[in-house]
Design a protein around this motif. Structure first.
Motif, short mmCIF file in Angstrom:
data_model
loop_
_atom_site.label_atom_id
_atom_site.label_comp_id
_atom_site.label_asym_id
_atom_site.label_seq_id
_atom_site.Cartn_x
_atom_site.Cartn_y
_atom_site.Cartn_z
N VAL A 1 43.58 -4.78 -26.19
CA VAL A 1 43.23 -4.44 -27.57
C VAL A 1 43.88 -5.45 -28.49
O VAL A 1 45.11 -5.56 -28.52
N ARG A 2 43.06 -6.21 -29.18
CA ARG A 2 43.59 -7.24 -30.06
C ARG A 2 43.11 -7.01 -31.49
O ARG A 2 41.98 -6.59 -31.72
N ARG A 3 44.01 -7.31 -32.42
CA ARG A 3 43.64 -7.19 -33.84
C ARG A 3 43.46 -8.58 -34.42
O ARG A 3 44.32 -9.44 -34.26
N HIS A 4 42.34 -8.78 -35.08
CA HIS A 4 42.05 -10.08 -35.68
C HIS A 4 41.93 -9.91 -37.20
O HIS A 4 41.26 -8.98 -37.67
N ALA A 5 42.52 -10.86 -37.92
CA ALA A 5 42.26 -10.91 -39.36
C ALA A 5 40.91 -11.56 -39.58
O ALA A 5 40.49 -12.43 -38.80
N ILE A 6 40.23 -11.18 -40.62
CA ILE A 6 38.91 -11.72 -40.91
C ILE A 6 38.65 -11.57 -42.40
O ILE A 6 39.15 -10.63 -43.05
N THR A 7 37.93 -12.50 -42.95
CA THR A 7 37.62 -12.42 -44.37
C THR A 7 36.59 -11.31 -44.61
O THR A 7 35.52 -11.33 -43.99
N PRO A 8 36.89 -10.39 -45.48
CA PRO A 8 35.89 -9.35 -45.75
C PRO A 8 34.63 -9.92 -46.38
O PRO A 8 34.69 -10.98 -47.03
N ARG A 9 33.55 -9.27 -46.20
CA ARG A 9 32.34 -9.67 -46.90
C ARG A 9 32.60 -9.59 -48.41
O ARG A 9 33.21 -8.61 -48.87
N PRO A 10 32.20 -10.57 -49.17
CA PRO A 10 32.53 -10.56 -50.61
C PRO A 10 32.04 -9.30 -51.31
O PRO A 10 32.68 -8.82 -52.24
N ASP A 11 30.92 -8.81 -50.88
CA ASP A 11 30.32 -7.64 -51.54
C ASP A 11 30.44 -6.39 -50.66
O ASP A 11 29.56 -5.54 -50.65
N TRP A 12 31.56 -6.30 -49.96
CA TRP A 12 31.66 -5.20 -48.99
C TRP A 12 31.61 -3.83 -49.65
O TRP A 12 31.05 -2.89 -49.09
N ARG A 13 32.18 -3.75 -50.85
CA ARG A 13 32.16 -2.43 -51.51
C ARG A 13 30.72 -1.97 -51.76
O ARG A 13 30.34 -0.84 -51.47
N ALA A 14 29.94 -2.90 -52.33
CA ALA A 14 28.55 -2.55 -52.63
C ALA A 14 27.80 -2.21 -51.35
O ALA A 14 26.96 -1.29 -51.33
N LYS A 15 28.11 -2.92 -50.29
CA LYS A 15 27.38 -2.68 -49.04
C LYS A 15 27.72 -1.32 -48.44
O LYS A 15 26.83 -0.62 -47.96
#
Lengths: 422, 129
Positions: A1-15
């Motif tokens: 089990v690995r945790r990766h950082a990733i850039t959120p989608r810019p419009d993630w809230r709207a999505k």
């Protein structure tokens, strides 16, 4: 089990809002000066191997089977008082168990570090939530961010299939057409509204007619001696996102618990046995040294627990309230607030929850919520916290399975550690 | 492991649209249009915390009311309800607009009491976990 950082989608809230997940951000804690934090956290994701998922799936099915054994044990030996179950609920529990009243779902919270077998922290058997984010929102995220990859997630399909299997058992079923009417009751809270609306959605796709209402709007018709909705229609089938132990203590509790009433309740009354954290001690008594269990007792911490550390949980607490974590030899102690505990406690040895590097000098502790839909494991969601207790400020983080994944194909993996997803 | 079919949602789509529109019936619990929103209001139809309507009071006298349906208007830092129906606390809710009528007698409706479930959920927020 690995945790990766990733850039959120810019419009993630709207999505996610477009999907109906309007509670994606947790408000600041009262008086703590803390900023709002995303509940839906796509600034990271967890990656599991196929073998990880197989182990989680097998453990979930195994724990489900052992829990059913434990219910039988409690009923056979009438251990209700040990679990703080009120006497007036016993008849309904036993009758629903004898009648094999079916269950729709439940969520096991598991600790799993990728090495040792997954172990059960607790079982949310009566009113589990985080279902919609696990079934739909993280799937939509996967399809956009990692198209073609996989997820341990067949929740949506299984829910519809399970409702379809339950349909003939509901009052008012007519094989020639016209689905039975099922009322879905919840408290006046957006998160619960989303969960219930999603479940109604899946039920209606299985041919059921659904009606939503608030728990407080359920009426009792004194002439007809039956529960009714706001239109005074009889409630014959009721899905309640409302804990049995709360309902049992209220004025209409006896109506819900009347085994002779023409009322089919989801989850059934026998789930009162499993939604009680005392079941952890019963399971350990029955299946000591089971690889998916950790030691638990109702009689105070054992000597071994005192040496190696333990967790004290109220039998009926919710969302991590009134949990006390005591490290080995009393070296440390963490307590959460709340108003539970009068009903008694279960003492559980500390389970090995992994601490994953968050990339910013802190760690996150993931807890796997593994779902039973009907009678089988059907998918999972992960909630993580920087602290030691998974509570109502924990964050839901999506996951993927690392099947044939080639990181060169995806430029979205560049970590953005300044972003917290908010 | 993977789903074999596409996820299709109907009610959830309605919920999402309602939330996006910030419609006042967001929390009504039903998006089929047959259940009214209930708000606790004062004598001026100003929205107050729900606990004001549910907290036991000596003598059973409530200076607050339940407001069903209608629209919410923001004014002067407060929210006011309009266009709906107001009832005393403890009175049965009004029949929702557009609902079938005549199926049951008024006497039958008068024999219905409500509020016998849900008290423990008041003020706790979510009941799920």
């Amino acid at each position: 089990v690995r945790r990766h950082a990733i850039t959120p989608r810019p419009d993630w809230r709207a999505k996610v809002e477009a999907l109906g997940l309007v509670f994606h951000t947790t408000p600041a804690a009262d008086g703590a000066g803390a900023a709002p934090v995303p509940y839906w956290n796509e600034s990271a994701y967890y990656e599991l191997t196929v073998d990880d998922v197989d182990r989680i799936e097998r453990a979930t099915d195994e724990l489900h089977a052992r829990c059913l054994d434990a219910v039988q044990h409690v009923i056979d030996r009438k251990l209700y008082a040990r679990l703080g179950i009120p006497p007036h609920a016993v008849r309904a529990i036993e009758r629903s168990w004898e009648a094999e009243a079916p269950s729709l779902y439940g969520r096991f919270d598991l600790a799993y570090d990728g090495t040792a077998p997954p172990v059960m922290l607790e079982y949310n058997a009566d009113t589990p939530t985080s279902l919609y984010e696990a079934a739909v929102v993280q799937w939509a995220w996967l399809e956009e961010r990692f198209p073609g990859r996989d997820q341990f997630n067949s929740l949506h399909d299984r829910l519809i299939a399970t409702w379809a299997t339950l349909r003939p058992a509901f009052n008012g079923f007519n094989a020639s057409g016209g689905g039975p009417v099922v009322h879905f009751a919840h408290v006046e809270d957006t998160e619960d509204l989303v969960t219930v609306t999603y479940l109604r959605d899946t039920a209606s796709q299985a041919g059921l007619t659904t009606v939503g209402l608030h728990v407080g709007d359920i009426g009792f018709d004194h002439q007809r001696r039956e529960l009714v909705d706001l239109e005074d229609r009889a409630i014959r089938n009721l899905f309640k996102l409302y804990p049995w132990e709360w309902a049992a203590a209220e004025e209409f509790g006896p109506m819900l618990l009347d085994p002779d009433a023409p009322l089919h309740v989801i989850e059934p009354a026998w789930k009162m046995v499993l939604s009680n954290k005392g079941i952890l001690a019963v399971l350990w008594e029955l299946f000591e040294d089971h690889p998916n269990l950790v030691p638990a007792t109702l009689d105070g911490p054992t000597e071994e627990m005192a040496t190696w550390g333990y967790v004290r949980k109220p039998l009926l607490s919710r969302e991590g309230a009134n949990v006390t974590i005591v490290d080995g030899l009393g070296r440390g102690r963490v307590e959460t607030g709340g108003d539970y505990g009068a009903e008694g406690y279960v003492y559980q040895a500390q389970a090995p929850i992994p601490a994953c590097d968050a990339g910013d000098g802190t760690v996150r502790r993931p807890v796997i919520g593994s779902w039973i839909i009907g009678q089988e494991a059907g998918g999972m969601g992960i909630r993580e916290t920087a602290g030691h207790v998974t509570d109502n400020r924990s964050q839901f983080v999506p996951h993927v399975i690392d099947t044939w994944y080639d990181p060169q194909q995806y430029d979205v993996l560049a970590p953005d550690r300044s972003a917290d997803g908010a | 492991m993977k789903k074999s079919v596409c996820i299709t949602l109907t009610l959830m789509t309605g919920l999402a649209a309602a939330c996006a529109d910030d419609r006042p019936d967001e929390a009504s619990g039903d998006f089929g249009g047959d259940v009214a929103t209930r708000q606790c209001v004062d004598r001026e139809n100003r929205v107050v915390p729900d606990e004001e309507c549910t907290r036991p009071r000596s003598g059973g006298m409530y200076p607050f009311f339940f407001y069903y349906g209608g629209r919410a208007l923001a004014a002067g830092g407060a929210t006011y309800m309009t266009g709906g129906t107001r009832t005393d606390v403890g009175a049965p809710p009004p029949r929702a607009a557009g609902a079938a009528s005549g199926a049951r007698s008024a006497a039958g409706r008068g024999a219905v009491s409500r509020g016998g479930l849900g008290a423990r959920g008041m003020g706790r927020g979510v009941a799920g976990g």
